[in-house]
Design a protein around this motif. Structure first.
Motif, PDB file in Angstrom:
ATOM      1  N   SER A 114       0.796  -1.228   0.000  1.00  0.00           N
ATOM      2  CA  SER A 114       0.000   0.000   0.000  1.00  0.00           C
ATOM      3  C   SER A 114       0.829   1.279   0.000  1.00  0.00           C
ATOM      4  CB  SER A 114      -0.918   0.013   1.224  1.00  0.00           C
ATOM      5  OG  SER A 114      -0.142   0.025   2.418  1.00  0.00           O
ATOM      6  N   GLY A 115       2.158   1.158  -0.039  1.00  0.00           N
ATOM      7  CA  GLY A 115       3.003   2.345  -0.063  1.00  0.00           C
ATOM      8  C   GLY A 115       3.503   2.808   1.288  1.00  0.00           C
ATOM      9  N   LYS A 116       3.227   2.059   2.350  1.00  0.00           N
ATOM     10  CA  LYS A 116       3.660   2.460   3.696  1.00  0.00           C
ATOM     11  C   LYS A 116       5.019   1.878   4.056  1.00  0.00           C
ATOM     12  CE  LYS A 116      -1.039   3.124   5.440  1.00  0.00           C
ATOM     13  NZ  LYS A 116      -2.067   2.692   6.424  1.00  0.00           N
ATOM     14  N   VAL A 136       7.397   3.991  -4.594  1.00  0.00           N
ATOM     15  CA  VAL A 136       6.213   3.826  -5.439  1.00  0.00           C
ATOM     16  C   VAL A 136       4.986   3.870  -4.531  1.00  0.00           C
ATOM     17  CG1 VAL A 136       5.071   2.412  -7.176  1.00  0.00           C
ATOM     18  CG2 VAL A 136       7.569   2.408  -7.016  1.00  0.00           C
ATOM     19  N   GLU A 137       4.247   4.962  -4.608  1.00  0.00           N
ATOM     20  CA  GLU A 137       3.122   5.171  -3.695  1.00  0.00           C
ATOM     21  C   GLU A 137       1.971   4.196  -3.933  1.00  0.00           C
ATOM     22  OE1 GLU A 137       3.023   9.701  -2.357  1.00  0.00           O
ATOM     23  OE2 GLU A 137       2.759   9.509  -4.530  1.00  0.00           O
ATOM     24  N   ASP A 138       1.828   3.746  -5.178  1.00  0.00           N
ATOM     25  CA  ASP A 138       0.764   2.777  -5.493  1.00  0.00           C
ATOM     26  C   ASP A 138       1.296   1.365  -5.293  1.00  0.00           C
ATOM     27  OD1 ASP A 138      -1.016   4.834  -6.332  1.00  0.00           O
ATOM     28  OD2 ASP A 138       0.029   4.917  -8.258  1.00  0.00           O
ATOM     29  N   GLY A 139       0.853   0.707  -4.220  1.00  0.00           N
ATOM     30  CA  GLY A 139       1.290  -0.663  -3.960  1.00  0.00           C
ATOM     31  C   GLY A 139       0.548  -1.658  -4.832  1.00  0.00           C
ATOM     32  N   VAL A 140       0.853  -2.939  -4.657  1.00  0.00           N
ATOM     33  CA  VAL A 140       0.247  -3.971  -5.506  1.00  0.00           C
ATOM     34  C   VAL A 140      -1.252  -4.148  -5.259  1.00  0.00           C
ATOM     35  CG1 VAL A 140       2.386  -5.257  -5.835  1.00  0.00           C
ATOM     36  CG2 VAL A 140       0.962  -5.772  -3.877  1.00  0.00           C
ATOM     37  N   SER A 141      -1.732  -3.625  -4.127  1.00  0.00           N
ATOM     38  CA  SER A 141      -3.176  -3.710  -3.863  1.00  0.00           C
ATOM     39  C   SER A 141      -3.918  -2.501  -4.438  1.00  0.00           C
ATOM     40  CB  SER A 141      -3.427  -3.788  -2.350  1.00  0.00           C
ATOM     41  OG  SER A 141      -3.043  -2.589  -1.707  1.00  0.00           O
TER      42      SER A 141
END
Length: 249
Positions: A114-116, A136-141
């Motif tokens: 999730s970018g955290k 990368v702020e956009d994670g795989v979810s």
């Protein structure tokens, strides 16, 4: 004669006034000269960039010299990760930083779910003098990446796998000409175009370690094996043209 004396006095006074004014002016200008910004540069805080999923994909597409770091746990990684991404869980990044030493001057993209966790990992990399780090702020979810399930390894990790797994199958999917010029010891050559028709020459019970010139053919080969039920598949993201593997003929 009196007029001439007065004129001379006035001229001398004017000259003195101009000279003093000029000196004062020069002194003022010298005080206004901006100081060097060296201290500002030295004190400038090192940081990382935040980028979107689409921006990350563009970088990955345009560059063959980028490290993609997945900082989720191993279970999440094995369930599906970005192509060419290696896995170092966020709580291990600091103690395993030496594994990434060769990428300090290269672009590093860090992602998670999730970018955290990727923020924490990015901060660790910057603190350890990595020069071009992007979170990368956009994670795989949150973004629809193309995911794979085989394991990607750096060249040094790949060499370690070879040394620790004497029964592993080392697969070179380059053409025969490239293979004959030099290959990793004990590797077998099955050109990429022949892999699906020669799957019976490989064992699903043993680790299959795959490499090529620059990591492209090996990734395709790894995907073929994954899609055919091979679960112990490892791909070297650095090929023989990018890393000084010990080769034999």
């Amino acid at each position: 004669m009196k007029i001439n004396k007065n004129v001379k006095v006035l001229l001398v006074g004017a000259i003195l006034t101009l000279t003093v004014s000029s000196l004062v002016g020069c002194g003022s200008k010298s005080e206004e000269v901006p100081k060097s910004n060296e201290s500002t540069t030295q004190n400038q805080e090192k940081t990382y960039k935040n980028i979107s999923g689409s921006e990350a994909e563009k970088i990955m597409k345009d560059s063959n010299d980028t490290l993609i770091l997945d900082v989720r746990d191993a279970k999440e990684y094995n369930e599906g990760h970005i192509v060419d991404a290696i896995n170092i869980p966020v709580d291990e990044v600091e103690k395993r930083i030496d594994e990434l030493e060769s990428f300090k001057d290269k672009t590093v993209l860090v992602y998670c779910k999730s970018g955290k966790r990727s923020i924490t990992a990015s901060e660790i990399l910057v603190k350890n003098n990595f020069k071009d780090v992007s979170n990368v702020e956009d994670g795989v979810s949150e973004y629809e990446y193309d995911l794979v399930e085989y394991t990607d390894l750096t060249a040094s990790q790949f060499e370690k796998m070879i040394s620790e797994n004497s029964d592993a199958i080392i697969l070179d999917p380059r053409d025969k000409k490239d293979f004959s010029k030099g290959h990793i010891e004990n590797s077998i050559n099955i050109p990429l175009s022949e892999i699906e028709s020669r799957l019976d020459e490989l064992s699903k019970d043993k680790p299959v370690l795959i490499y090529c010139n620059v990591g492209r053919k090996s990734a395709e080969a790894a995907n073929i094996l994954q899609n055919n039920g091979f679960s112990k598949v490892y791909n070297a993201i650095d090929g023989v043209k990018e890393y000084d593997f010990k080769l034999v003929k």
